[in-house]
Design a protein around this motif. Structure first.
Motif, PDB file in Angstrom:
ATOM      1  N   ASN A  38       0.819  -1.144   0.052  1.00 38.04           N
ATOM      2  CA  ASN A  38      -0.098  -0.048   0.005  1.00 38.04           C
ATOM      3  C   ASN A  38       1.058   1.266  -0.065  1.00 38.04           C
ATOM      4  N   THR A  39       1.909   1.227   0.648  1.00 37.00           N
ATOM      5  CA  THR A  39       2.766   2.558   0.941  1.00 37.00           C
ATOM      6  C   THR A  39       3.633   2.582  -0.527  1.00 37.00           C
ATOM      7  N   ARG A  40       3.874   1.630  -1.103  1.00 34.35           N
ATOM      8  CA  ARG A  40       4.678   1.892  -2.555  1.00 34.35           C
ATOM      9  C   ARG A  40       3.466   2.193  -3.423  1.00 34.35           C
ATOM     10  N   ARG A  41       2.330   1.780  -3.450  1.00 29.05           N
ATOM     11  CA  ARG A  41       1.266   2.265  -4.359  1.00 29.05           C
ATOM     12  C   ARG A  41       1.052   3.607  -4.589  1.00 29.05           C
ATOM     13  N   GLU A  42       1.008   4.164  -2.971  1.00 31.87           N
ATOM     14  CA  GLU A  42       0.920   5.656  -2.505  1.00 31.87           C
ATOM     15  C   GLU A  42       2.124   6.328  -3.208  1.00 31.87           C
ATOM     16  N   LEU A  43       3.224   5.983  -2.969  1.00 32.15           N
ATOM     17  CA  LEU A  43       4.637   6.596  -3.397  1.00 32.15           C
ATOM     18  C   LEU A  43       4.812   6.774  -4.912  1.00 32.15           C
ATOM     19  N   ALA A  44       4.125   5.654  -5.675  1.00 27.28           N
ATOM     20  CA  ALA A  44       4.152   5.654  -7.070  1.00 27.28           C
ATOM     21  C   ALA A  44       3.227   6.720  -7.768  1.00 27.28           C
ATOM     22  N   GLN A  60      15.483   7.498  -5.320  1.00 26.94           N
ATOM     23  CA  GLN A  60      15.049   6.980  -4.199  1.00 26.94           C
ATOM     24  C   GLN A  60      13.584   6.256  -4.468  1.00 26.94           C
ATOM     25  N   ARG A  61      12.698   7.002  -5.287  1.00 29.84           N
ATOM     26  CA  ARG A  61      11.482   6.303  -5.597  1.00 29.84           C
ATOM     27  C   ARG A  61      11.332   5.192  -6.393  1.00 29.84           C
ATOM     28  N   TYR A  62      12.436   5.157  -7.263  1.00 30.20           N
ATOM     29  CA  TYR A  62      12.614   3.917  -8.333  1.00 30.20           C
ATOM     30  C   TYR A  62      13.212   2.761  -7.267  1.00 30.20           C
ATOM     31  N   ASN A  63      14.166   3.160  -6.634  1.00 26.42           N
ATOM     32  CA  ASN A  63      14.715   2.022  -5.576  1.00 26.42           C
ATOM     33  C   ASN A  63      13.748   1.351  -4.915  1.00 26.42           C
ATOM     34  N   GLU A  64      12.803   2.262  -4.261  1.00 27.56           N
ATOM     35  CA  GLU A  64      11.855   1.815  -3.243  1.00 27.56           C
ATOM     36  C   GLU A  64      10.741   0.819  -4.048  1.00 27.56           C
ATOM     37  N   LEU A  65      10.454   1.384  -5.125  1.00 26.07           N
ATOM     38  CA  LEU A  65       9.295   0.646  -6.076  1.00 26.07           C
ATOM     39  C   LEU A  65       9.973  -0.449  -6.723  1.00 26.07           C
ATOM     40  N   SER A  66      11.072  -0.746  -6.918  1.00 25.52           N
ATOM     41  CA  SER A  66      11.798  -1.942  -7.570  1.00 25.52           C
ATOM     42  C   SER A  66      11.799  -3.085  -6.554  1.00 25.52           C
ATOM     43  N   LYS A  67      11.813  -2.865  -5.361  1.00 19.48           N
ATOM     44  CA  LYS A  67      11.942  -3.951  -4.346  1.00 19.48           C
ATOM     45  C   LYS A  67      10.560  -4.897  -4.277  1.00 19.48           C
ATOM     46  N   PRO A  68      10.793  -6.232  -4.065  1.00 18.36           N
ATOM     47  CA  PRO A  68       9.733  -6.979  -3.867  1.00 18.36           C
ATOM     48  C   PRO A  68       8.846  -6.678  -2.707  1.00 18.36           C
TER      49      PRO A  68
END
Length: 71
Positions: A38-44, A60-68
């Protein structure tokens, strides 16, 4: 190797305690994974202005969104 009665009892207590807490740990992990997704969806969804306000770079956003979800 020989075990005494007290060590066997202690071993059984640890084993049964671990099995008792397994559903709780599984549920806690599930909730953590759900929160990460949910947090990553909001970050995107954040636009560049909101990212800048939060002090988050595009890298930083790209790094976080690319994590499983489990990491």
């Amino acid at each position: 190797m020989e075990r005494t009665l007290s060590s066997d009892l202690h071993f059984v207590e640890q084993s049964s305690a671990q099995h008792t807490h397994l559903p709780v740990r599984l549920f806690a992990n599930f909730m953590l994974w759900q929160r990460r997704m949910n947090t990553r969806r909001e970050l995107a969804r954040l636009d560049p202005r909101l990212l800048a306000d939060a002090g988050i770079s595009e890298a930083q956003r790209y790094n976080e969104l690319s994590k499983p979800f489990w990491r």
